[in-house]
Design a protein around this motif. Structure first.
Motif, short mmCIF file in Angstrom:
data_model
loop_
_atom_site.label_atom_id
_atom_site.label_comp_id
_atom_site.label_asym_id
_atom_site.label_seq_id
_atom_site.Cartn_x
_atom_site.Cartn_y
_atom_site.Cartn_z
N SER A 122 0.81 -1.22 0.00
CA SER A 122 0.00 0.00 0.00
C SER A 122 0.84 1.27 0.00
CB SER A 122 -0.93 0.01 1.22
OG SER A 122 -0.25 0.51 2.35
N ASN A 123 0.13 2.38 -0.07
CA ASN A 123 0.73 3.70 0.11
C ASN A 123 1.09 3.88 1.59
OD1 ASN A 123 -2.19 3.73 0.67
ND2 ASN A 123 -1.74 5.81 1.33
N GLY A 124 1.80 4.94 1.91
CA GLY A 124 2.12 5.21 3.30
C GLY A 124 3.03 6.40 3.44
N PRO A 125 3.28 6.79 4.70
CA PRO A 125 4.05 8.02 4.96
C PRO A 125 5.54 7.80 5.12
CG PRO A 125 3.12 7.20 6.99
CD PRO A 125 2.75 6.20 5.93
N GLY A 126 6.28 8.89 5.13
CA GLY A 126 7.67 8.89 5.58
C GLY A 126 8.70 8.49 4.55
N ASP A 127 9.93 8.34 5.05
CA ASP A 127 11.09 8.05 4.22
C ASP A 127 11.16 6.55 3.95
OD1 ASP A 127 13.56 7.62 3.14
OD2 ASP A 127 14.66 8.88 4.57
N PRO A 128 11.12 6.13 2.69
CA PRO A 128 11.12 4.69 2.39
C PRO A 128 12.36 3.96 2.90
CG PRO A 128 11.44 5.99 0.39
CD PRO A 128 11.04 6.94 1.47
N GLU A 129 13.48 4.65 2.92
CA GLU A 129 14.72 3.98 3.34
C GLU A 129 14.70 3.56 4.81
OE1 GLU A 129 18.29 6.06 2.33
OE2 GLU A 129 17.65 6.35 0.26
N LYS A 130 13.82 4.20 5.58
CA LYS A 130 13.73 3.87 7.01
C LYS A 130 12.96 2.57 7.24
CE LYS A 130 15.66 7.60 8.81
NZ LYS A 130 15.12 8.96 8.76
N CYS A 131 12.27 2.08 6.20
CA CYS A 131 11.40 0.89 6.36
C CYS A 131 12.19 -0.39 6.11
CB CYS A 131 10.22 0.97 5.41
SG CYS A 131 9.22 2.44 5.61
N THR A 132 13.24 -0.61 6.90
CA THR A 132 14.13 -1.75 6.60
C THR A 132 13.45 -3.10 6.78
OG1 THR A 132 14.95 -1.38 8.82
CG2 THR A 132 16.32 -0.58 7.02
N LYS A 133 12.64 -3.24 7.85
CA LYS A 133 11.94 -4.52 8.09
C LYS A 133 10.99 -4.83 6.95
CE LYS A 133 11.79 -4.87 13.10
NZ LYS A 133 10.93 -4.55 14.25
N GLU A 134 10.25 -3.82 6.54
CA GLU A 134 9.27 -3.99 5.47
C GLU A 134 9.98 -4.42 4.18
OE1 GLU A 134 9.26 -1.47 7.59
OE2 GLU A 134 7.25 -1.33 8.43
N LEU A 163 4.20 4.42 -1.61
CA LEU A 163 5.30 3.92 -0.78
C LEU A 163 5.61 2.47 -1.14
CD1 LEU A 163 7.29 4.48 1.60
CD2 LEU A 163 5.53 3.60 3.13
N GLY A 164 4.57 1.69 -1.44
CA GLY A 164 4.77 0.29 -1.84
C GLY A 164 5.65 0.18 -3.08
N HIS A 165 5.48 1.11 -4.00
CA HIS A 165 6.28 1.20 -5.22
C HIS A 165 7.75 1.49 -4.86
CE1 HIS A 165 7.66 3.29 -8.96
NE2 HIS A 165 7.93 4.31 -8.18
N GLN A 166 7.94 2.43 -3.94
CA GLN A 166 9.30 2.80 -3.55
C GLN A 166 10.00 1.66 -2.81
OE1 GLN A 166 8.40 6.27 -1.23
NE2 GLN A 166 7.75 7.48 -3.00
N LEU A 167 9.25 0.97 -1.94
CA LEU A 167 9.84 -0.12 -1.16
C LEU A 167 10.24 -1.28 -2.06
CD1 LEU A 167 7.57 -0.15 2.03
CD2 LEU A 167 9.77 0.98 1.70
N ARG A 223 1.93 16.72 -4.73
CA ARG A 223 0.72 16.51 -3.94
C ARG A 223 -0.44 17.25 -4.57
NH1 ARG A 223 4.90 17.21 -0.51
NH2 ARG A 223 5.49 15.32 0.60
N GLY A 224 -1.31 16.49 -5.22
CA GLY A 224 -2.45 17.13 -5.86
C GLY A 224 -3.11 16.18 -6.84
N PRO A 225 -4.23 16.61 -7.41
CA PRO A 225 -5.03 15.73 -8.25
C PRO A 225 -4.80 15.92 -9.74
CG PRO A 225 -6.30 17.65 -7.67
CD PRO A 225 -4.91 17.89 -7.16
N ASN A 226 -3.70 16.57 -10.16
CA ASN A 226 -3.62 17.01 -11.56
C ASN A 226 -2.31 16.66 -12.23
OD1 ASN A 226 -2.16 18.78 -9.95
ND2 ASN A 226 -2.47 20.48 -11.33
N THR A 265 -3.45 12.01 -12.96
CA THR A 265 -3.42 11.17 -11.77
C THR A 265 -3.42 11.98 -10.48
OG1 THR A 265 -1.01 11.18 -11.59
CG2 THR A 265 -1.97 9.50 -13.01
N SER A 266 -3.83 11.28 -9.43
CA SER A 266 -3.79 11.83 -8.09
C SER A 266 -2.46 11.44 -7.47
CB SER A 266 -4.95 11.21 -7.32
OG SER A 266 -4.94 11.64 -6.00
N GLN A 267 -1.78 12.39 -6.85
CA GLN A 267 -0.47 12.06 -6.29
C GLN A 267 -0.28 12.64 -4.90
OE1 GLN A 267 2.94 12.27 -8.71
NE2 GLN A 267 1.89 11.41 -10.48
N ASN A 268 0.58 11.95 -4.16
CA ASN A 268 0.93 12.41 -2.83
C ASN A 268 2.24 11.75 -2.42
OD1 ASN A 268 1.14 13.09 -0.15
ND2 ASN A 268 -0.42 11.65 0.51
N HIS A 269 3.34 12.32 -2.83
CA HIS A 269 4.60 11.74 -2.39
C HIS A 269 5.73 12.77 -2.33
CE1 HIS A 269 6.40 11.17 -6.58
NE2 HIS A 269 5.16 11.46 -6.84
#
Lengths: 405, 354
Positions: free
Chosen positions: B218-230, B249-253, B270-273, B287-291
């Motif tokens: 899924s999507n999610g917040p924060g810095d992807p590099e910090k998600c080492t366990k994931e 975030l799932g794409h980045q991970l 961040r926006g719908p355009n 597309t809608s974006q938020n990253h």
């Protein structure tokens, strides 16, 4: 797809006289189109009956004909000038109608003149009421439900199906005599019976009454590859029933949550894709203020009055981009001139609110009908951008207040 | 009541406090360009740790509509708006925005110069800031800003226990929850696919016990590099034959799991355009974006994967297809909410692979 290089000489049909209901917006669009064609190195032939326009200025076209906008004169100009193409969708309804007549009579084909932009079939499907209704039905987009009936039982059955209130419109009566709005089943019986009696052919139209619904418009663009974007949406402060030209219009919509906004946006894109529009297009919706129910009111398969508003409101050059699309470019090939780096394929967002307020020239036209209805009566508009809707509304009103207060 | 937003560069914006007026907080200040959809935005878990500047000037026009929430609560730490609508108009509205912010103890500022603030963020890039009613102790405020870090927020927003939605006889997927938006689940339920939402660090063995037909990151917040366990779990999941779709975030991970690199955008998308080109069919979708982070194109190893989508505005990577595997990921939000529904075909494409 890049520009079609077979296009060398284009006939542009102007917007004609500036009359009530057809304001200078079309001159604005046509002028942008001429400029763009010339920039592309294309020879421009212009015909317009109105010399008091920007587009008939000397440097706007290579040849300018100030002639009446009739089929006969346009034919003569085509015979004399031999253009390879005709650009019909930027001069308002007049130009579009003329081009359609020439296309349907086979004249354009005979003279090897190509219709740029949306094809004749798309224009027909958008303009012809029955063809439009059929098309909307085939893609499951709701129109305002209506049915012709010849007896009271059918009128009652159909009303049960679509729900009250309904409008009864008797066929072949003068000024709608015998018709009316029914809000209860008793009223329906009474009005339908009298309508049937009054009608020469004993026929009435039962139509869903959507008076009081929100009137929402979307300004949409599509290119020949099928890329679609919405330039902006607009909400009329006046409900359905008052012509958009006479309404106070705000952009973007103010009372739509994202769910409603996207529902109508998706519908608008579905519609222009089905009509295979190439260029700008305006889709009008009626939205029930108490539910997600909506109906498509109409589609303008051309640059329209609302396009000018949308263009000014967002800074997106709709007429210019529509011209480039007509020449074969796709949205992702057309540069966004504001940024110089990005492309015309994006959706503008505003950090302000735009308000359009009409002005009615009743001081000059003493006998004009002063009731707001479904025909356009205004001829001058105040546009303005502001971060606050309330102050913008006040400003626009006071601007006119000084003039005819 | 007067309030301030103090930025890490020392600049101060004055406004009027709304929402939880007694809560002072640090946040990462970002801007969102949506003209509608403030409810979806405020409740999107991807905004955890951030303060949102809404560039559209009138916010709250259609009030608060609980069925439009994308999670159970507001995840943004603060909101900054030009004008709060006092008279809401919409048939579904329950409350006003001010009460909503108060209920969730989220501070906000209104009558703040959002245009100036946005321009500043565009020029200087995303900044940290502090919302407060008093500027008496600036040294302490600046220290709080300096010490603030969004950090690893996925563990705050992820579900504690697996939760199942929809019983489907057809297909069942596992959604790895890094801060999922409700409409991702709804997009599957609508297509008759059941979803089990799982904690972000649930061991692979337990995921496979659920016998899913596919995995959604899924999507999610924060810095992807910090998600080492994931990332470790994703590495293992990639070795199975299961079809995998990653969003945001799932794409980045997934990219990090394959040794590609991520970096931070100057001021984010961040926006719908946002126009995105699907390189497979050449079509452009809005597309809608938020990253705030993105996958660096040069680091995508061609022997492992190829870029499938690009952003037309800045040419950044918007989608990756992994070779010889049923894995593809997108940076944008096909679930929309808020924003255009143009890319819902991504779900159909994924479901066809199940």
């Amino acid at each position: 797809m890049p520009k079609n290089n077979n296009i060398q000489k284009v006939l542009v049909i102007g917007s004609g006289p500036i009359i009530i209901g057809q304001a200078a917006e079309f001159d604005y669009a046509g002028t942008q189109a001429c400029r763009e064609l010339k920039k592309e190195g294309i020879e421009v032939v212009l015909i317009n009956s109105n010399p008091a326009t920007i587009m008939t200025d000397k440097n706007m076209a290579d040849k300018i004909y100030i002639e009446p906008l009739t089929v006969a004169t346009v034919k003569k100009v085509i015979e004399k000038e031999n253009p390879d193409s005709i650009l019909p969708n930027l001069g308002g309804q007049t130009g579009l109608n003329l081009a359609m007549e020439l296309a349907e009579s086979g004249f354009l084909e005979e003279h090897n003149v190509r219709l740029l932009g949306t094809g004749t079939e798309g224009i027909k499907n958008a303009e012809d009421r029955q063809a439009f209704k059929d098309m909307m039905e085939s893609i499951n987009e709701p129109c305002i439900a209506s049915k012709v009936v010849e007896n009271i039982e059918d009128a009652i059955d159909f009303t049960r199906e679509i729900g009250l209130p309904v409008i009864i419109r008797p066929a072949y009566t003068l000024g709608g005599t015998g018709g009316g709005i029914a809000t209860t089943m008793e009223e329906l019986e009474e009005i339908a019976n009298s309508g049937l009696r009054m009608s020469r052919v004993h026929q009435i139209l039962v139509e869903k009454c959507i008076t009081g619904w929100k009137e929402i418009e979307y300004e949409v663009m599509r290119d020949s590859s099928g890329n679609c974007i919405t330039i902006c949406n607009m909400e009329n402060i006046d409900p359905v029933g008052v012509h958009t030209g006479d309404s106070i219009v705000v952009a973007p919509s103010q009372t739509l949550a994202d769910k409603e906004y996207q529902m109508l946006r998706t519908s608008a894109i579905k519609i222009i894709s089905a009509l295979k529009i190439e260029g700008g297009c305006n889709v009008q919706f009626a939205l029930n203020p108490n539910s997600f129910e909506y109906a498509v009111i109409e589609v303008n398969p051309r640059v329209s009055r609302s396009s000018a508003l949308a263009s000014k409101a967002t800074g997106y050059p709709i007429a210019k981009v529509a011209t480039k699309i007509a020449l074969g470019y796709t949205l992702d090939e057309i540069k966004n001139e504001v940024t110089g780096k990005t492309y015309a394929c994006f959706e503008p967002v505003l950090d302000y609110v735009v308000v359009k307020i009409p002005k009615w020239p009743f001081k000059k036209f003493l006998t004009a009908n002063r009731t707001l209805r479904n025909a356009n009566e205004s001829n001058w508009r105040s546009h303005g951008n502001c971060a606050e809707l309330r102050s913008r509304l006040n400003e626009s009103h006071s601007f006119f207040g000084r003039k005819y207060g | 009541m007067i309030g301030y937003l103090v930025l890490e560069n020392g600049e101060i914006f004055e406004g009027e406090r709304i929402g939880a007026t007694n809560v002072d907080t640090a946040c990462e200040v970002v801007f969102n360009t949506g003209m509608a959809g403030y409810l979806e935005t405020f409740t999107d878990p991807s905004y955890a740790g951030q303060g949102i500047v809404m560039t559209y000037p009138l916010i709250g026009n259609y009030g608060v509509i609980p069925e439009d929430f994308e999670s159970e609560q507001i995840w943004a730490k603060a909101v900054f708006i030009h004008e709060l609508a006092e008279f809401e108009s919409n048939f579904r509205k329950k409350d006003g925005l001010n009460k909503f912010l108060r209920d969730y103890k989220i501070p906000g500022l209104t009558n703040i110069n959002t245009r100036k603030l946005t321009k500043l963020l565009r020029e200087a890039g995303t900044m940290k800031g502090y919302v407060t009613s008093s500027l008496d102790n600036m040294t302490e405020i600046m220290k709080k800003i300096k010490d603030y870090e969004v950090g690893q927020v996925v563990k705050q927003v992820t579900t504690k226990q697996p939760v199942s939605y929809g019983k489907s006889n057809e297909k069942q997927i596992v959604l790895m929850d890094y801060g999922f938006k409700h409409n991702i689940v709804n997009s599957f339920l609508k297509r008759d696919v059941g979803v089990t939402v799982c904690p972000s660090t649930m061991p692979v063995e337990r995921i496979l016990e659920l016998k899913p037909d596919g995995i959604l990151l899924s999507n999610g917040p924060g810095d992807p590099e910090k998600c080492t366990k994931e990332i470790d779990i994703i590495k293992k999941l990639s070795k199975t034959d299961l079809p995998i779709l990653g969003i945001c975030l799932g794409h980045q991970l997934m990219a990090l799991a394959h040794g590609f690199k991520t970096a931070k955008l100057k001021y984010g998308h961040r926006g719908p355009n946002h126009p995105v080109k699907d390189l497979e069919n050449g079509k452009v979708y809005i597309t809608s974006q938020n990253h705030g982070y993105y996958v660096v194109a040069d680091t995508v190893k061609p022997e492992i994967a190829e870029v499938s989508h690009i952003n037309l505005n800045d040419n950044t990577v918007e989608g990756i297809r992994y070779k010889n595997k049923n894995i593809f990921t997108v940076q944008f939000h096909p679930e929309a909410c808020p924003g255009p529904e143009d890319t819902a075909y991504i779900f159909d494409k994924f479901i066809n692979q199940l």
